[in-house]
Design an enzyme around this catalytic site. Structure first.
Site, short mmCIF file in Angstrom:
data_model
loop_
_atom_site.label_atom_id
_atom_site.label_comp_id
_atom_site.label_asym_id
_atom_site.label_seq_id
_atom_site.Cartn_x
_atom_site.Cartn_y
_atom_site.Cartn_z
N SER A 120 38.22 34.82 41.06
CA SER A 120 40.07 35.21 40.56
C SER A 120 40.36 34.46 41.70
O SER A 120 40.83 33.45 41.49
CB SER A 120 39.21 36.60 40.99
OG SER A 120 39.89 37.22 41.33
N HIS A 121 40.77 35.02 42.98
CA HIS A 121 41.77 34.49 43.82
C HIS A 121 41.32 33.96 45.31
O HIS A 121 42.18 33.58 45.13
CB HIS A 121 42.53 36.49 44.51
CG HIS A 121 41.68 36.75 46.14
ND1 HIS A 121 40.55 37.59 44.91
CD2 HIS A 121 41.59 36.56 46.77
CE1 HIS A 121 39.83 38.06 46.14
NE2 HIS A 121 40.52 37.65 46.83
N ASP A 284 46.68 35.41 38.61
CA ASP A 284 45.68 34.92 39.65
C ASP A 284 44.56 34.32 38.94
O ASP A 284 45.48 33.75 38.03
CB ASP A 284 45.29 36.45 41.10
CG ASP A 284 44.05 36.64 39.87
OD1 ASP A 284 44.12 37.12 38.51
OD2 ASP A 284 43.29 37.14 40.19
N ASP A 286 41.92 34.46 37.50
CA ASP A 286 40.79 34.53 36.26
C ASP A 286 42.13 35.70 35.81
O ASP A 286 41.64 36.08 34.56
CB ASP A 286 40.07 35.58 36.43
CG ASP A 286 40.01 36.79 37.64
OD1 ASP A 286 40.85 37.04 38.77
OD2 ASP A 286 39.52 37.47 37.22
N ASP A 288 44.03 38.47 35.93
CA ASP A 288 44.10 39.90 36.17
C ASP A 288 44.66 40.20 37.41
O ASP A 288 45.14 41.76 37.19
CB ASP A 288 42.30 40.47 36.38
CG ASP A 288 42.04 39.80 37.26
OD1 ASP A 288 42.16 39.19 38.25
OD2 ASP A 288 40.41 40.53 38.05
N ARG A 289 45.22 39.96 37.75
CA ARG A 289 46.20 40.61 38.80
C ARG A 289 47.52 39.96 38.01
O ARG A 289 47.57 38.95 37.88
CB ARG A 289 46.15 40.17 40.11
CG ARG A 289 44.77 39.91 41.20
CD ARG A 289 44.56 39.53 42.31
NE ARG A 289 43.65 39.77 43.17
CZ ARG A 289 43.34 40.05 44.23
NH1 ARG A 289 44.21 39.90 45.06
NH2 ARG A 289 42.11 40.62 44.73
N LYS A 383 41.51 44.65 34.98
CA LYS A 383 43.19 44.95 35.32
C LYS A 383 42.99 44.26 34.67
O LYS A 383 43.09 42.72 34.51
CB LYS A 383 43.08 44.87 37.74
CG LYS A 383 42.49 43.61 37.70
CD LYS A 383 42.61 43.81 39.45
CE LYS A 383 41.73 42.37 39.87
NZ LYS A 383 41.11 42.79 39.93
C1 VG1 Z 1 39.64 42.09 46.70
C2 VG1 Z 1 40.33 43.80 46.86
C3 VG1 Z 1 40.18 44.69 45.58
C4 VG1 Z 1 40.09 43.87 44.39
C5 VG1 Z 1 38.87 42.58 44.47
C6 VG1 Z 1 38.87 41.92 43.19
O1 VG1 Z 1 38.21 43.64 47.48
O2 VG1 Z 1 41.20 44.30 47.63
O3 VG1 Z 1 40.84 45.31 45.46
O4 VG1 Z 1 39.45 44.57 43.21
O5 VG1 Z 1 39.33 41.71 45.42
O6 VG1 Z 1 39.79 41.19 42.90
P1 VG1 Z 1 37.87 43.39 48.66
O7 VG1 Z 1 36.61 43.98 48.94
O8 VG1 Z 1 38.30 41.42 49.34
O9 VG1 Z 1 39.21 43.60 49.30
V1 VG1 Z 1 39.53 39.80 41.86
O10 VG1 Z 1 41.39 39.70 41.37
O11 VG1 Z 1 39.79 38.97 43.02
O12 VG1 Z 1 38.73 40.03 40.81
CO CO Z 2 41.00 38.66 39.56
#
Ligand code: VG1
Ligand code: CO
Length: 550
Positions: A120-121, A284, A286, A288-289, A383
């Site tokens: 993801s991010h 982001d 993938d 989803d953001r 998302k």
């Molecule tokens: C983070 C965000 C959370 C989100 C998760 C996955 O998690 O705070 O809100 O759902 O990333 O998003 P954490 O545990 O690091 O706070 V993604 O777009 O990285 O799948």
């Molecule tokens: Co993501």
């Protein structure tokens, strides 16, 4: 071609976090690391019981965000799937599928589940991160009971079942055979685009672009590019070049595909100045953001969710009204105010999209959101970045108002929730855990205590009981709530791969329109100081301030 049984040894630490298993590429590429995890997943999916029906003879969806190791991982997973009784895999061409697209394909094709290859991010490339996540038949991230079962299995897995067949051609659309398994390489965008067409007024959007409405979408060299291009430039007639950084690259071209005002600096710059487009957005890794911006105006994700809730009836897919809304606990309470005004049920869940799944499946909510630039709806079980972009476009088209006007009007009617998140990255794990343990120990003494003009009315460690299945998730974030509605929240990240990341979430409400235009960090400085007083972040970490404030 033959199916092999290969002995293996368990790896420590294969426990999925907030969203799947994420590790450094160097960890994931160790021999049998990925294989072990996927074999453990398949073993659990084979086991009978209420959690999962048998995987035998089923269809799985497979795709990822295109980052380094995506293609190799896809080949490995196909060979494991073929040897573990999977009948068919729907694979995004090139191994590509955005996270919301995986969800859409699982749902539309009624697949058994799907595997998303993404961190993801998190940064990509050989020095970056890789990740894998399983989504169930509802299209959503596996629940904790399942991920815990998979983790337990990784600790005892001794045998891999894998085909020694040659690689398949990931880039050729159509059917290929791998042992007894069919691999159907599909266009990554088609199913997803069909879902978007059902929700938004594409005629209206086409008209906007015809009349010269200007948009800049930054796909950050990640997987959202092909989707945004196909839908915005292809189907809706936006000019070529509307989507920038549109080619998914294995290392994201060095960009950090975590859309926030810090990482998407280039977009922020383009959205300032006299010749700025009408609307800007980023996604982001993938896709989803989402981050949405007007000319010279950044929308806070929590506000975005609140505005979407307030205006949902203007969007064709939601014109019948919403069933309810949900937000993660650290997300601001802006949406709660709208829900109250509209008499809608409003749910508060732990961080991570997996907690919205039951509420969506049970028809309790239609929209969900997180402060971390994530918004989505019942159309999938993830998302969805491009969905949010189309929602905001449709909203501007339907109202004829700019992003800034829409947000300011919202604040005038509902008040403004000043909101920020401070991330302290790369803290020693022990120091981060000690901080949480110590603040937790102080909680019983905090209610009633005064900090300046504020008094603590509640201090706890958020625990969530799922209203649908009754499951309980504890220790989901320490929250201090004050008599004026302000909140301070401490949480450790569950997606990082290096040390620990402390997230400090600050929020306060401002009803007075004359006070709604302060710089956010200034408006929340008092709460930041209060958090420091309670937790002693600086002393414990040796850091003088957050790594990132969004
Ligand atoms: C983070 C965000 C959370 C989100 C998760 C996955 O998690 O705070 O809100 O759902 O990333 O998003 P954490 O545990 O690091 O706070 V993604 O777009 O990285 O799948
Ligand atoms: Co993501």
């Amino acid at each position: 071609m033959a199916i092999q049984t290969i002995p293996t040894q368990p790896f420590a630490g294969q426990r999925p976090g907030t969203s799947g298993l994420r590790k450094k590429v160097a960890v994931f590429t160790q021999p049998r690391y990925l294989e072990n995890f996927v074999q453990a997943l398949f073993d659990v999916l084979h086991a009978s019981g209420s959690e999962a029906q048998a995987l035998n003879g089923q269809t799985l969806v497979l795709g990822g965000d295109g980052r380094f190791y995506n293609r190799t991982a896809a080949q490995i997973i196909l060979k494991l799937a073929a040897a573990n009784g999977v009948a068919r895999v729907l694979l995004g061409r090139g191994g590509i599928l955005s996270t919301p697209a995986v969800s859409a394909v699982i749902r539309r094709r009624q697949a058994f589940g799907g595997i998303v290859l993404s961190a993801s991010h998190n940064p990509g490339g050989p020095e970056g991160d890789f990740g894998i996540k399983y989504n169930a038949g509802n299209g959503g991230p596996a629940k904790e009971t399942l991920t815990e079962a998979v983790y337990a299995r990784t600790q005892v897995v001794r045998e891999l079942r894998i085909s020694d067949a040659p690689d398949i051609d990931l880039d050729r659309l159509g059917l290929q055979q791998l042992e007894h398994m069919q691999v159907d390489v599909i266009d990554p965008v088609t199913d997803y685009a069909a879902v978007m067409r059902e929700l938004f007024d594409f005629e209206l959007l086409r008209g906007m672009f015809q009349r010269g409405f200007r948009v800049r979408v930054d796909a950050m060299n990640a997987v959202g590019g092909p989707y945004a291009r196909a839908i915005l430039e292809g189907e809706l007639g936006a000019p070529t070049g509307t989507v920038v950084h549109a080619e998914p690259l294995e290392d994201f071209g060095g960009l950090h595909p975590d859309p926030n005002p810090v990482n998407a600096e280039d977009l922020i710059n383009h959205m300032q100045g006299l010749d700025a487009p009408d609307f800007g957005a980023a996604m982001d890794g993938d896709a989803d953001r989402n981050m949405v911006l007007g000319r010279n105006f950044v929308v806070t994700p929590s506000d975005s969710l609140a505005l979407m809730t307030a205006h949902a009836r203007l969007i064709p897919g939601y014109q019948g009204g919403l069933l309810g809304v949900a937000r993660s606990m650290p997300t601001s309470a802006a949406v709660d105010r709208v829900a109250r005004a509209l008499d809608l049920p409003c749910f508060e869940t732990p961080t991570g999209w997996k907690f919205f799944g039951n509420l969506l499946d049970a028809g309790c909510v239609s929209l969900c959101g997180e402060e971390s630039y994530g918004t989505g709806s019942s159309h999938v079980r993830e998302k969805d970045g491009l969905w949010a972009i189309l929602f905001w476009l449709n909203l501007q088209g339907a109202t004829g108002q700019s992003v800034e006007t829409l947000v300011r009007e919202h604040w005038r009617v509902h008040g403004r929730n000043y909101y920020t998140r401070h991330d302290y990255e790369g803290i020693a794990v022990d120091a981060a855990n000690a901080l949480m343990t110590d603040v937790r120990a102080e909680l019983p003494a905090l209610p009633g205590r005064r900090f300046g003009s504020r008094q603590v009315v509640l201090a706890d460690d958020f625990s969530y009981t799922d209203p649908v299945d009754g499951s309980v998730s504890g220790q989901q974030g320490i929250r201090l709530m004050f008599d004026d509605g302000a909140r301070v929240i401490f949480r450790l990240s569950g997606t990082g791969t290096e040390g620990a990341t402390l997230r400090l979430y600050l929020e306060r409400y401002e009803a007075d329109v004359a006070q709604q235009d302060q710089p956010v960090q200034q408006a929340l400085a008092e709460l930041a100081a209060l958090a420091e007083q309670v937790a002693g972040i600086r002393g414990r970490t040796g850091m003088t301030g957050p790594t990132v404030a969004t």
